[in-house]
Design a protein around this motif. Sequence first.
Motif, PDB file in Angstrom:
ATOM      1  N   SER A  99       0.825  -1.194   0.000  1.00  0.00           N
ATOM      2  CA  SER A  99       0.000   0.000   0.000  1.00  0.00           C
ATOM      3  C   SER A  99       0.872   1.264   0.000  1.00  0.00           C
ATOM      4  O   SER A  99       0.599   2.217  -0.728  1.00  0.00           O
ATOM      5  CB  SER A  99      -0.915  -0.025   1.230  1.00  0.00           C
ATOM      6  OG  SER A  99      -1.707   1.117   1.283  1.00  0.00           O
ATOM      7  N   GLU A 100       1.914   1.255   0.782  1.00  0.00           N
ATOM      8  CA  GLU A 100       2.817   2.403   0.878  1.00  0.00           C
ATOM      9  C   GLU A 100       3.585   2.607  -0.421  1.00  0.00           C
ATOM     10  O   GLU A 100       3.759   3.745  -0.878  1.00  0.00           O
ATOM     11  CB  GLU A 100       3.753   2.224   2.072  1.00  0.00           C
ATOM     12  CG  GLU A 100       2.990   2.305   3.382  1.00  0.00           C
ATOM     13  CD  GLU A 100       3.683   1.652   4.565  1.00  0.00           C
ATOM     14  OE1 GLU A 100       4.856   1.227   4.446  1.00  0.00           O
ATOM     15  OE2 GLU A 100       3.020   1.540   5.622  1.00  0.00           O
ATOM     16  N   TRP A 101       4.062   1.509  -1.032  1.00  0.00           N
ATOM     17  CA  TRP A 101       4.768   1.611  -2.304  1.00  0.00           C
ATOM     18  C   TRP A 101       3.843   2.202  -3.366  1.00  0.00           C
ATOM     19  O   TRP A 101       4.234   3.097  -4.123  1.00  0.00           O
ATOM     20  CB  TRP A 101       5.273   0.233  -2.767  1.00  0.00           C
ATOM     21  CG  TRP A 101       5.968   0.288  -4.089  1.00  0.00           C
ATOM     22  CD1 TRP A 101       7.287   0.528  -4.305  1.00  0.00           C
ATOM     23  CD2 TRP A 101       5.370   0.128  -5.389  1.00  0.00           C
ATOM     24  NE1 TRP A 101       7.545   0.520  -5.669  1.00  0.00           N
ATOM     25  CE2 TRP A 101       6.384   0.283  -6.348  1.00  0.00           C
ATOM     26  CE3 TRP A 101       4.073  -0.131  -5.825  1.00  0.00           C
ATOM     27  CZ2 TRP A 101       6.158   0.189  -7.719  1.00  0.00           C
ATOM     28  CZ3 TRP A 101       3.829  -0.220  -7.197  1.00  0.00           C
ATOM     29  CH2 TRP A 101       4.864  -0.061  -8.116  1.00  0.00           C
ATOM     30  N   LEU A 102       2.610   1.709  -3.412  1.00  0.00           N
ATOM     31  CA  LEU A 102       1.651   2.173  -4.406  1.00  0.00           C
ATOM     32  C   LEU A 102       1.337   3.655  -4.217  1.00  0.00           C
ATOM     33  O   LEU A 102       1.248   4.410  -5.191  1.00  0.00           O
ATOM     34  CB  LEU A 102       0.373   1.324  -4.334  1.00  0.00           C
ATOM     35  CG  LEU A 102      -0.629   1.503  -5.460  1.00  0.00           C
ATOM     36  CD1 LEU A 102      -0.020   1.167  -6.818  1.00  0.00           C
ATOM     37  CD2 LEU A 102      -1.850   0.624  -5.206  1.00  0.00           C
ATOM     38  N   ALA A 103       1.188   4.102  -2.991  1.00  0.00           N
ATOM     39  CA  ALA A 103       0.920   5.517  -2.721  1.00  0.00           C
ATOM     40  C   ALA A 103       2.083   6.390  -3.185  1.00  0.00           C
ATOM     41  O   ALA A 103       1.867   7.440  -3.805  1.00  0.00           O
ATOM     42  CB  ALA A 103       0.648   5.734  -1.231  1.00  0.00           C
ATOM     43  N   GLN A 118      -1.776   7.204   3.212  1.00  0.00           N
ATOM     44  CA  GLN A 118      -0.388   7.330   2.767  1.00  0.00           C
ATOM     45  C   GLN A 118      -0.276   8.350   1.636  1.00  0.00           C
ATOM     46  O   GLN A 118       0.659   9.158   1.610  1.00  0.00           O
ATOM     47  CB  GLN A 118       0.162   5.978   2.301  1.00  0.00           C
ATOM     48  CG  GLN A 118       0.389   4.986   3.410  1.00  0.00           C
ATOM     49  CD  GLN A 118       1.478   5.444   4.359  1.00  0.00           C
ATOM     50  OE1 GLN A 118       2.584   5.762   3.928  1.00  0.00           O
ATOM     51  NE2 GLN A 118       1.171   5.499   5.635  1.00  0.00           N
ATOM     52  N   LEU A 119      -1.211   8.319   0.694  1.00  0.00           N
ATOM     53  CA  LEU A 119      -1.202   9.275  -0.406  1.00  0.00           C
ATOM     54  C   LEU A 119      -1.344  10.698   0.129  1.00  0.00           C
ATOM     55  O   LEU A 119      -0.611  11.597  -0.272  1.00  0.00           O
ATOM     56  CB  LEU A 119      -2.333   8.928  -1.386  1.00  0.00           C
ATOM     57  CG  LEU A 119      -2.329   9.602  -2.742  1.00  0.00           C
ATOM     58  CD1 LEU A 119      -1.016   9.405  -3.490  1.00  0.00           C
ATOM     59  CD2 LEU A 119      -3.503   9.086  -3.577  1.00  0.00           C
ATOM     60  N   ALA A 120      -2.245  10.891   1.065  1.00  0.00           N
ATOM     61  CA  ALA A 120      -2.405  12.199   1.699  1.00  0.00           C
ATOM     62  C   ALA A 120      -1.131  12.596   2.445  1.00  0.00           C
ATOM     63  O   ALA A 120      -0.746  13.768   2.449  1.00  0.00           O
ATOM     64  CB  ALA A 120      -3.605  12.188   2.649  1.00  0.00           C
ATOM     65  N   GLY A 121      -0.464  11.617   3.042  1.00  0.00           N
ATOM     66  CA  GLY A 121       0.783  11.877   3.752  1.00  0.00           C
ATOM     67  C   GLY A 121       1.902  12.375   2.849  1.00  0.00           C
ATOM     68  O   GLY A 121       2.856  12.997   3.319  1.00  0.00           O
ATOM     69  N   HIS A 122       1.787  12.127   1.559  1.00  0.00           N
ATOM     70  CA  HIS A 122       2.763  12.633   0.591  1.00  0.00           C
ATOM     71  C   HIS A 122       2.424  14.051   0.146  1.00  0.00           C
ATOM     72  O   HIS A 122       3.115  14.617  -0.703  1.00  0.00           O
ATOM     73  CB  HIS A 122       2.846  11.709  -0.629  1.00  0.00           C
ATOM     74  CG  HIS A 122       3.542  10.423  -0.349  1.00  0.00           C
ATOM     75  ND1 HIS A 122       4.892  10.327  -0.125  1.00  0.00           N
ATOM     76  CD2 HIS A 122       3.060   9.162  -0.231  1.00  0.00           C
ATOM     77  CE1 HIS A 122       5.224   9.072   0.101  1.00  0.00           C
ATOM     78  NE2 HIS A 122       4.122   8.341   0.058  1.00  0.00           N
TER      79      HIS A 122
END
Length: 147
Positions: free
Chosen positions: A42-46, A111-115
């Motif tokens: 999930s983290e890699w994909l984000a 995770q996407l929001a975290g980026h």
Amino acid sequence: MRALVQRVTQASVAVDGKPTGEIGQGLLVLVCAMQGDTDKQSEWLARKVASLRIFRDDDGRMNRSLLDVGGAALVVSQFTLAAETKGNRPGFSTAAAPDEGKRLYEHFSAQLAGHGVTVANGIFGADMKVSLVNDGPITIWLDTESR
């Protein structure tokens, strides 16, 4: 995890006629957790979605990321990305169980929001109506198994 990423000028999702998420320029991300997926996938994909360079630069080349253009992401759960189509009736047995799929879907969005990406969402497991204006059209398939 699997994702179908579409560059859009606008996209929205509604449940029972009520909007649950809407964006302007950015990416519509249809995402599916597969059996055996973990937070790591999930983290890699984000990270991949946030940094995928599919927006035009000043020379018209696809050289800018979602972060570079200040775009948003509309993230919609889509278990049918796990479809096995050996026969004429698709099977979905390789998709993650619903509880785990929801957890990984929510983890991906966070995770996407975290980026630094503004994220809007559909509702996991709901019957959703998705509208979009595909820009390009640009549509990219991502699968953590093939990274």
